[in-house]
Structures are given as C-alpha cells and as structure tokens.
Design an enzyme around this catalytic site. Sequence first.
Site, short mmCIF file in Angstrom:
data_model
loop_
_atom_site.label_atom_id
_atom_site.label_comp_id
_atom_site.label_asym_id
_atom_site.label_seq_id
_atom_site.Cartn_x
_atom_site.Cartn_y
_atom_site.Cartn_z
CE1 TYR A 1 11.19 25.56 28.33
CE2 TYR A 1 11.20 25.94 25.96
CZ TYR A 1 11.07 25.08 27.03
OH TYR A 1 10.82 23.74 26.81
CE LYS B 1 13.96 22.80 28.29
NZ LYS B 1 14.10 21.49 28.98
#
Length: 327
Positions: free
Chosen positions: A149, A153
């Site tokens: 994750y 990002k």
Amino acid sequence: MQVLVLGGSGMVGRKLIGSFAASPEINGQVVSALTAFDVVDTPAMTDGSFPFLSTTGDIADADTVNALVAERPDVIFHLAAIVSGEAELDFEKGYAINFDGTRHLLEAIRKQGEDYKPRVVYTSSIAVFGAPFPDRIPDTHHHTPLTSYGAQKSVGELLLADYCRRGFCDGIGIRLPTIVVRPGKPNKAASGFFSNIIREPLAGERADLPVDESVRHWLASPRSATGFLRHASAMTLPQGANGRSYTMPGLDCTVGEMIEALRQVAGNAVADRIDRRPDPFIKQIVAGWPQAFDTRAASDLGFAAENQFEEIIAAHIEDELGGALPT
C-alpha cells in the site's frame, strides 16, 4: 464549477460530499454539479443546492476513467483506493486500484488537451515513509515504504508530481494521518483498530486491541480530513523543495493515551470494554509505520488538525452520536 469525487462512497468521500451540501463553493466559486464515483452507489445528498450524480464502475478500467474525465470537472478529488491490509493481502488488486487507477486518471486528464488543467487533490498516506525514522519525519524524508500500500501511494505521488511538472494538471497530494474515529463498521485497514477501540465502546460494544498500548501513531479526525481536502482544493499551490505532496497535521499519541482519553471523556465502564487480543499480522504491519511528523510546511499553508485526542473523541460524539453518549 464541476466537482468529481473518486471514492465517493467511502467514509471520507461521504463526509466531503456532505460538506459541499452545507457549503457549496470552492474558493468563492459556486459548485454547479457534483459527481461521485465508486464501486457502489454513493448515497444521494438530501439538501444539496446543485445536481448530484452517483455513478459506479472500476477505476482500474481506463475507459471508465476516460468517460468521467471527459466531462471536464474543474476539481477532482482522488480518494479511490483499497486500504492497507487488503492491499497487503491481495497484491494484484492493490496495484490495479491504487496504482493503475491513479495512472488512468492522470492519463485521461492529459489526453483532454492543453486547454484542460483541473485541480487534482490526491489522497496519499504516511505509509509512503519507511524506517529508519527520525523523531519527527519531514516531508523531505526518503520514501522506503514497508508495505505494498505504501509503495502504491508513493508511486502515485511521483506520478502526480511529474504530470504537474509537465503542465497536464494542477495537483496536490495530501498524506492523511490515520483518520479516527471512523463511523460505521470495521473495514480491512490494518489501522482500523484505532477507530474500533473508541467507536465500539462508546456504542456499548466490546472491541479488540491487536497491538500493544505502547504503539504510537499519527491521527486526525474525519472533520480534519474534510478540512484538508477542502483547503487543498482552493489554495494557491506553492512551488519549491516540498514538491507536490505534503504530510497533513495530526496528533501523535500512544494507544494507551487514546484509551486514557476515552476513560476521561466517557468513564471507566466504557474504557473497560476493550479486550487485549494480540494479532501478529496487524502487529507486523504497524511495526513498520512512522509515528510522528514535522508538518510545519502544511501548517504554514493553512492546514490544521486537533491538538488533543479528547477533541477527536468529542467530534465523534457530536457528529455521530447526536452530541451525547448512549444511555
């Protein structure tokens, strides 16, 4: 002014849309229409003064994103993502949504031509940073994320910066703290317990705590998250060493301090509804997260958040519980 909210059915998306119902303007310009996009329908506003459209689809599908951008919204809030725990468990889905979806959006904007340059507000995450950490992490700290994750990002921030550098859009990335107290049901975010241990006890239910009380983290309320997004959509963007993304202000505190704040606000009976149940998977993810930040750059730009965790609890009671604890 037309607004597009990608990820409109999520908690932060719904809070943002509700704020436009109450205050339908951006930087003095009236919102003329708002479109919410997600994998499921976004609840319709009951008191908005402008047309509202909920549309569904897959942000990992380029044609779907192209059709949304073809309407040429003036401001695009990119909140669409799958959360940290799910992105770690499902590698392909994480990259399809969090990476491909972001690239599809920026490419769709570029393909509209030089006469179209919308404001893009991209919600990033403090998960972009990785150890070793200084005591207070500045915006310029190296990106060495320790989760898929965080990597997704981080790549999104780089894409946003490059597309802005090339003049395709006018964007800003805001690295959100963990948002608490989230209303509704628990989700698959590894950080979900930060909300669970406050929300459930306040509602008269028990909650599991999967980590040690010594865990320290960076937190802000849903109210602050909405404020960050609204401010980012209207502000004049600076040029400089911080690039295009900023860590948002927040409050760093331990889980133990959160529980003590709950005890002070709601009493011993409420705070005692928390059960200590260690979860090795959650503990491993959380161990790699940063704890505290130097957010002077964002504060100097006008972003603001709470100073005490009691304020975060009070905001939840006022916004979600009608201003009073359940009897």
